[in-house]
Scaffold this motif. Structure first.
Motif, PDB file in Angstrom:
ATOM      1  N   PRO A  32       0.826  -1.388   0.044  1.00  0.00           N
ATOM      2  CA  PRO A  32      -0.065  -0.055   0.084  1.00  0.00           C
ATOM      3  C   PRO A  32       0.823   1.345   0.185  1.00  0.00           C
ATOM      4  CG  PRO A  32       0.116  -1.069   2.144  1.00  0.00           C
ATOM      5  CD  PRO A  32       0.818  -1.974   1.175  1.00  0.00           C
ATOM      6  N   VAL A  33       0.369   2.322  -0.804  1.00  0.00           N
ATOM      7  CA  VAL A  33       1.066   3.645  -0.729  1.00  0.00           C
ATOM      8  C   VAL A  33       1.267   4.186   0.659  1.00  0.00           C
ATOM      9  CG1 VAL A  33       1.175   5.765  -1.934  1.00  0.00           C
ATOM     10  CG2 VAL A  33       0.431   3.772  -3.174  1.00  0.00           C
ATOM     11  N   ASN A  34       2.407   4.526   1.037  1.00  0.00           N
ATOM     12  CA  ASN A  34       2.467   5.118   2.470  1.00  0.00           C
ATOM     13  C   ASN A  34       3.588   6.404   2.091  1.00  0.00           C
ATOM     14  OD1 ASN A  34       5.264   3.814   2.346  1.00  0.00           O
ATOM     15  ND2 ASN A  34       4.259   2.199   3.423  1.00  0.00           N
ATOM     16  N   LEU A  35       3.826   7.025   3.099  1.00  0.00           N
ATOM     17  CA  LEU A  35       4.545   8.283   3.176  1.00  0.00           C
ATOM     18  C   LEU A  35       6.038   7.946   2.544  1.00  0.00           C
ATOM     19  CD1 LEU A  35       5.360  11.292   3.652  1.00  0.00           C
ATOM     20  CD2 LEU A  35       5.856  10.576   6.126  1.00  0.00           C
ATOM     21  N   TRP A  36       6.442   6.728   3.153  1.00  0.00           N
ATOM     22  CA  TRP A  36       7.902   6.365   2.768  1.00  0.00           C
ATOM     23  C   TRP A  36       8.187   5.828   1.310  1.00  0.00           C
ATOM     24  CZ3 TRP A  36      12.825   6.424   4.009  1.00  0.00           C
ATOM     25  CH2 TRP A  36      13.634   5.762   3.485  1.00  0.00           C
ATOM     26  N   MET A  88      -6.784   7.913  -0.561  1.00  0.00           N
ATOM     27  CA  MET A  88      -5.606   8.269  -0.196  1.00  0.00           C
ATOM     28  C   MET A  88      -5.309   9.364   0.988  1.00  0.00           C
ATOM     29  SD  MET A  88      -3.393   6.372  -2.238  1.00  0.00           S
ATOM     30  CE  MET A  88      -2.106   7.434  -2.767  1.00  0.00           C
ATOM     31  N   GLY A 109      -5.104   9.201   4.039  1.00  0.00           N
ATOM     32  CA  GLY A 109      -4.204   8.867   5.104  1.00  0.00           C
ATOM     33  C   GLY A 109      -2.859   9.281   4.997  1.00  0.00           C
ATOM     34  N   VAL A 110      -2.371   9.266   3.344  1.00  0.00           N
ATOM     35  CA  VAL A 110      -1.183   9.341   2.924  1.00  0.00           C
ATOM     36  C   VAL A 110      -1.157  10.879   2.984  1.00  0.00           C
ATOM     37  CG1 VAL A 110       0.322   9.209   0.917  1.00  0.00           C
ATOM     38  CG2 VAL A 110      -1.364   7.539   1.408  1.00  0.00           C
ATOM     39  N   SER A 152      -0.593  12.198   6.291  1.00  0.00           N
ATOM     40  CA  SER A 152       1.058  12.282   6.711  1.00  0.00           C
ATOM     41  C   SER A 152       1.851  13.053   5.975  1.00  0.00           C
ATOM     42  CB  SER A 152       1.336  10.840   6.364  1.00  0.00           C
ATOM     43  OG  SER A 152       1.398  10.312   5.079  1.00  0.00           O
ATOM     44  N   TYR A 177       0.473   8.723  -8.087  1.00  0.00           N
ATOM     45  CA  TYR A 177      -0.118   7.578  -7.618  1.00  0.00           C
ATOM     46  C   TYR A 177      -1.591   7.487  -7.200  1.00  0.00           C
ATOM     47  CZ  TYR A 177       4.441   5.552  -6.232  1.00  0.00           C
ATOM     48  OH  TYR A 177       5.561   4.734  -6.146  1.00  0.00           O
ATOM     49  N   ASN A 201      -6.192   0.969  -0.849  1.00  0.00           N
ATOM     50  CA  ASN A 201      -7.004   0.911   0.544  1.00  0.00           C
ATOM     51  C   ASN A 201      -8.137   1.845   0.643  1.00  0.00           C
ATOM     52  OD1 ASN A 201      -5.336  -1.255   1.319  1.00  0.00           O
ATOM     53  ND2 ASN A 201      -3.816  -0.032   2.392  1.00  0.00           N
TER      54      ASN A 201
END
Length: 344
Positions: A13-17, A230, A232-233, A236, A303, A342
């Protein structure tokens, strides 16, 4: 016994990192290009943000000293007018400089990251032209978003005023009571929550202006649509860069204030080696953070398009074109995006 063939693992899943890693890949692939843009647009912006609190404090202290020395001769009213005029002009100049360089930086860096993501040639002249062409649409979008935020605060302010008047008629409830203080806290939390929600939904609006040539309310609606799933991303990214940049500016302001308090004559502050060094270091780190912030927002835009299925045909079109890629030039080739969606 035959061994089962390994199954393909689902994409993470796509995240900040992941967003920051992709941003770093693009920036490193065109390091000199982004360095030139940073020096041209971001460095004046970050220098202004870093040095403004110190300049404001220095002018205020000098005006206060001058005010005290001549108040017996010229009276108080004239000096108050001069101090207010200086403060207002300084604030207006600061807002103009920050706004202009910020919008120019967005136009050039978002364009460059977008081109670098596809492996297209990233040219300095094209980036500067993009910054100029996107300036007015970005300004119109900024004004539109600010009007909406001000409208929200105005509505909350009117409701708070009406409820305050209602509280006044309730016996036993005073401004110093715990009920009224709790009411103020609730209104403040609501204002902060609504503002954060708006900016979470609008995080991609500036990239939409540059890439899709939209302006006004259209980029805000487009960003709100793309961010679905997205958020949440988005939160963040906003929290990470807002906290790190704020801490950096806060530390710089504290250091400058300490120098002003220790120095008997504020005019000597600019010859203080420690003050000059800390301004240079803070401006450099703030420039780097702002560059990654703009790059991360643009990468997140890509993304989000992939999550909503809008990137498939664009990637296919890019691979259908003719590219000449050198073996040591891997950072500049078209990049495939594989994400897990997600629903947030």
């Amino acid at each position: 016994m035959a061994t089962p063939s390994p199954s393909l693992s689902p994409p993470p899943p796509v995240n900040l990192w992941i967003i920051l890693s992709e941003s770093k890949r693009i920036i490193n692939a065109h390091s000199r290009h982004f360095l030139a843009l940073s020096v041209l647009f971001l460095l004046p912006l970050c220098f202004s943000v870093t040095v403004y609190p110190s300049v404001f404090r220095l002018i205020t202290d000098q005006s206060s000293a001058s005010h005290n020395s001549v108040s017996l001769l010229r009276g108080l009213h004239q000096n108050d007018d001069v101090d207010t005029k200086t403060t207002v002009l300084l604030l207006i100049g600061y807002i103009v400089v920050v706004t202009v360089f910020n919008l120019l930086a967005i136009g050039s860096i978002a364009y460059s990251v977008f081109q670098g993501f596809y492996g297209r040639p990233v040219k300095f002249i094209s980036a500067v032209k993009s910054s100029v062409a996107s300036f007015l649409p970005l300004l119109a979008t900024l004004i539109s978003s600010n009007f909406i935020v001000l409208g929200v605060f105005l509505i909350l302010g009117i409701l708070a005023f009406l409820l305050t008047k209602l509280i006044e008629i309730i016996p036993g409830v005073y401004y110093s009571s715990s009920y009224f203080q709790g009411f103020i806290i609730v209104v403040t939390i609501m204002s902060i929550a609504i503002t954060i929600k708006l900016y979470v939904n609008w995080i991609l609006a500036w990239v939409v202006v540059v890439v899709e040539s939209a302006w006004g309310l259209t980029p805000l609606k487009r960003s709100n649509s793309l961010v679905k799933g997205m958020k949440g991303v988005s939160l963040s990214i906003i929290f990470f860069f807002a906290s790190t940049e704020s801490i950096l500016v806060w530390i710089s302001t504290l250091a400058a204030s300490a120098q002003l308090n220790d120095d008997e004559n504020g005019g000597k502050l600019w010859t203080n080696a420690f003050f000059v060094v800390q301004i240079v270091i803070t401006s450099a780190f703030l420039t780097l953070l702002t560059l990654y912030n703009l790059a991360a927002t643009t990468v997140m835009y890509m993304y989000c398009k992939a999550v909503h299925g809008e990137l498939v045909w664009e990637i296919a079109e890019e691979f259908a074109r003719e590219y000449v890629s050198l073996p040591f030039d891997d950072g500049k080739v078209p990049h495939l995006v594989s994400v897990a969606y997600n629903n947030i």
